[in-house]
Design a protein around this motif. Structure first.
Motif, PDB file in Angstrom:
ATOM      1  N   ALA A   3       0.842  -1.204   0.000  1.00 16.21           N
ATOM      2  CA  ALA A   3       0.000   0.000   0.000  1.00 16.21           C
ATOM      3  C   ALA A   3       0.874   1.249   0.000  1.00 16.21           C
ATOM      4  O   ALA A   3       2.053   1.190   0.338  1.00 16.21           O
ATOM      5  CB  ALA A   3      -0.897  -0.008   1.227  1.00 16.21           C
ATOM      6  N   THR A  43      -6.763  -0.250  -3.308  1.00 16.20           N
ATOM      7  CA  THR A  43      -5.413   0.170  -3.666  1.00 16.20           C
ATOM      8  C   THR A  43      -4.841   1.102  -2.595  1.00 16.20           C
ATOM      9  O   THR A  43      -3.669   0.989  -2.241  1.00 16.20           O
ATOM     10  CB  THR A  43      -5.418   0.857  -5.044  1.00 16.20           C
ATOM     11  OG1 THR A  43      -5.900  -0.098  -6.008  1.00 16.20           O
ATOM     12  CG2 THR A  43      -4.031   1.304  -5.448  1.00 16.20           C
ATOM     13  N   HIS A  57      -5.742   0.982   0.552  1.00 17.08           N
ATOM     14  CA  HIS A  57      -5.564   0.018   1.638  1.00 17.08           C
ATOM     15  C   HIS A  57      -5.253   0.725   2.963  1.00 17.08           C
ATOM     16  O   HIS A  57      -4.179   0.543   3.543  1.00 17.08           O
ATOM     17  CB  HIS A  57      -4.443  -0.958   1.269  1.00 17.08           C
ATOM     18  CG  HIS A  57      -4.704  -2.343   1.750  1.00 17.08           C
ATOM     19  ND1 HIS A  57      -5.522  -3.212   1.082  1.00 17.08           N
ATOM     20  CD2 HIS A  57      -4.272  -3.003   2.843  1.00 17.08           C
ATOM     21  CE1 HIS A  57      -5.565  -4.347   1.733  1.00 17.08           C
ATOM     22  NE2 HIS A  57      -4.822  -4.242   2.805  1.00 17.08           N
ATOM     23  N   ASN A  62      -9.862  -4.165   5.250  1.00 19.51           N
ATOM     24  CA  ASN A  62     -10.009  -3.441   3.990  1.00 19.51           C
ATOM     25  C   ASN A  62     -10.928  -4.169   3.015  1.00 19.51           C
ATOM     26  O   ASN A  62     -11.723  -3.537   2.328  1.00 19.51           O
ATOM     27  CB  ASN A  62      -8.640  -3.215   3.344  1.00 19.51           C
ATOM     28  CG  ASN A  62      -7.802  -2.257   4.139  1.00 19.51           C
ATOM     29  OD1 ASN A  62      -8.065  -1.073   4.170  1.00 19.51           O
ATOM     30  ND2 ASN A  62      -6.786  -2.777   4.803  1.00 19.51           N
TER      31      ASN A  62
END
Length: 180
Positions: free
Chosen positions: A17, A54, A56, A62
């Motif tokens: 991330a 993405t 995250h 998530n």
């Protein structure tokens, strides 16, 4: 924040991330877009999901939040508080393929068309599954309406409900006294 698998010292990093210092700015951009976007609800759901995943932003959860964002986008568009069709459940049930497709989209360029195509197929399959549930429920309701006055005890009602819930061919070898 990294998503890794494998034994210690030989881990495979599947995703990394953005740095934690960038998280507030990244999330604000996402939320600003999410709240202002006039996209078609399905397009918004697909893009919101991959964008959130993405970024995250959390150490854990998530995936759950990302899948619920999808349900939220579609429910908002339909004006519903909840949905019969739960895309999040479909993604969870097919998590290996989901993770593979998500990873492909995150590691490619900015073209997320293959991700969107795959995701829309999952939505269609979730709709088909929901339709089957509704059809089964309607069949069961029709049966009980047609047999309202039939004198049955609780065990008989339970057995009939079990048969109706299984649908045609649901009990391998048919119903027997032992299964009853």
């Amino acid at each position: 924040m990294q998503i890794v698998s494998g034994p210690q010292r030989r881990e495979t990093v599947h995703y990394e991330a953005p740095p934690a210092a960038e998280m507030p700015v990244q999330m604000q951009k996402f939320l600003d877009w999410f709240n202002a976007s006039q996209e078609n609800s399905l397009v918004k759901a697909v893009l919101s999901h991959i964008w959130f995943e993405t970024i995250h932003p959390m150490d854990d959860g998530n995936g759950r939040v990302g899948r619920n964002i999808v349900d939220l986008c579609l429910a908002r568009d339909a004006g519903e508080a909840s949905r019969l069709v739960r895309i999040s459940q479909r993604l969870l049930e097919h998590r290996e393929v989901y993770h593979h497709e998500l990873g492909r989209a995150q590691h490619g360029g900015l073209d997320v068309t293959p991700w969107m195509i795959w995701f829309v197929r999952q939505v269609r399959m979730a709709w088909e599954a929901a339709s089957a549930v509704v059809d089964t429920s309607l069949e069961k309701a029709r049966f009980w309406v047609a047999h309202t006055g039939m004198p049955l005890n609780a065990r008989q009602r339970n057995a009939i409900n079990a048969l109706l819930d299984q649908g045609p061919g649901g009990f391998e070898g048919g119903m027997s006294t032992r299964k009853y």
